[in-house]
Design a protein around this motif. Structure first.
Motif, PDB file in Angstrom:
ATOM      1  N   GLN A  52      47.902-105.637  22.281  1.00 24.88           N
ATOM      2  CA  GLN A  52      48.463-105.909  20.584  1.00 24.88           C
ATOM      3  C   GLN A  52      49.648-105.218  20.582  1.00 24.88           C
ATOM      4  OE1 GLN A  52      46.069-104.199  17.690  1.00 24.88           O
ATOM      5  NE2 GLN A  52      47.413-105.224  16.170  1.00 24.88           N
ATOM      6  N   ASP A 103      43.412 -99.018  14.532  1.00 20.24           N
ATOM      7  CA  ASP A 103      43.377-100.394  14.102  1.00 20.24           C
ATOM      8  C   ASP A 103      43.831-101.093  15.483  1.00 20.24           C
ATOM      9  OD1 ASP A 103      41.665 -99.775  12.075  1.00 20.24           O
ATOM     10  OD2 ASP A 103      43.675 -99.813  10.795  1.00 20.24           O
ATOM     11  N   CYS A 104      44.412-100.244  16.437  1.00 22.75           N
ATOM     12  CA  CYS A 104      45.097-100.950  17.607  1.00 22.75           C
ATOM     13  C   CYS A 104      44.239-101.353  18.526  1.00 22.75           C
ATOM     14  CB  CYS A 104      46.200 -99.930  18.075  1.00 22.75           C
ATOM     15  SG  CYS A 104      47.386 -99.389  17.091  1.00 22.75           S
ATOM     16  N   VAL A 111      53.703 -97.916  15.354  1.00 19.35           N
ATOM     17  CA  VAL A 111      52.730 -96.820  15.182  1.00 19.35           C
ATOM     18  C   VAL A 111      53.813 -95.530  14.737  1.00 19.35           C
ATOM     19  CG1 VAL A 111      50.808 -97.381  16.260  1.00 19.35           C
ATOM     20  CG2 VAL A 111      52.428 -95.808  17.475  1.00 19.35           C
ATOM     21  N   VAL A 147      52.428-103.583  18.662  1.00 25.72           N
ATOM     22  CA  VAL A 147      52.223-102.612  17.383  1.00 25.72           C
ATOM     23  C   VAL A 147      53.526-101.598  17.159  1.00 25.72           C
ATOM     24  CG1 VAL A 147      49.710-102.366  17.545  1.00 25.72           C
ATOM     25  CG2 VAL A 147      50.996-100.820  18.727  1.00 25.72           C
ATOM     26  N   CYS A 196      53.449 -98.900   9.083  1.00 19.48           N
ATOM     27  CA  CYS A 196      52.960 -99.137  10.605  1.00 19.48           C
ATOM     28  C   CYS A 196      51.157 -99.179  10.734  1.00 19.48           C
ATOM     29  CB  CYS A 196      53.212 -97.892  11.104  1.00 19.48           C
ATOM     30  SG  CYS A 196      54.840 -97.516  11.342  1.00 19.48           S
ATOM     31  N   THR A 197      51.185 -99.748  11.728  1.00 18.52           N
ATOM     32  CA  THR A 197      49.484 -99.803  12.143  1.00 18.52           C
ATOM     33  C   THR A 197      48.862 -98.699  12.225  1.00 18.52           C
ATOM     34  OG1 THR A 197      49.973-102.050  13.131  1.00 18.52           O
ATOM     35  CG2 THR A 197      47.984-101.217  13.568  1.00 18.52           C
ATOM     36  N   ARG A 198      47.823 -98.340  11.817  1.00 16.36           N
ATOM     37  CA  ARG A 198      47.118 -97.218  12.229  1.00 16.36           C
ATOM     38  C   ARG A 198      46.636 -97.264  13.725  1.00 16.36           C
ATOM     39  NH1 ARG A 198      43.013 -95.245   7.178  1.00 16.36           N
ATOM     40  NH2 ARG A 198      44.864 -94.949   5.655  1.00 16.36           N
TER      41      ARG A 198
END
Length: 132
Positions: free
Chosen positions: A52, A47-48, A56, A54, A42-44
């Motif tokens: 975007q 960092d979002c 998470v 995502v 997953c995206t931190r």
């Protein structure tokens, strides 16, 4: 020459052990959540960016019922160890399983509201409560 790497290894382990012992419980939990996000792919949250799409993961810290424009909205704060994100389900007063301390994976488009990251009506998956 072969003695140098052996002496470095115990010092590294010892240093890590001291760091863990001297860290607060909150720091240790944050580190564990960041590792979970990395292993889940997953995206931190830190960092979002705005607009975007995502996926998470993290732990719900708070869950509140807060009306938005006269419509009920279930709002939760998701924390992954790096930052927090508001997850909002519009038109919902409650959702079974959405409670503080629960881990989940959420997917959707990030938006910014009053300087905070928000995920409206995400697709989500509840994570198991216990570790097996």
């Amino acid at each position: 020459m072969s003695a140098a790497p052996r002496s470095d290894k115990p010092a590294g382990r010892f240093r890590r052990m001291l760091d863990r012992l001297s860290s607060s419980q909150e720091d240790l939990e944050s580190e564990e959540l960041r590792e979970d996000a990395d292993t889940a792919g997953c995206t931190r949250i830190c960092d979002c960016h705005d607009r975007q799409i995502v996926t998470v993961t993290g732990t719900l810290r708070t869950v509140t019922l807060r009306p938005r424009a006269g419509v009920p909205a279930l709002e939760a704060e998701l924390f992954d160890g790096s930052a927090a994100l508001d997850v909002v389900w519009l038109g919902r007063r409650s959702i079974v399983g959405i409670e503080p301390g629960r881990k989940l994976i959420a997917s959707g488009r990030i938006s910014m509201s009053r300087g905070r990251r928000v995920l409206f009506n995400p697709k989500y998956e509840l994570r198991p409560l216990g570790r097996e």
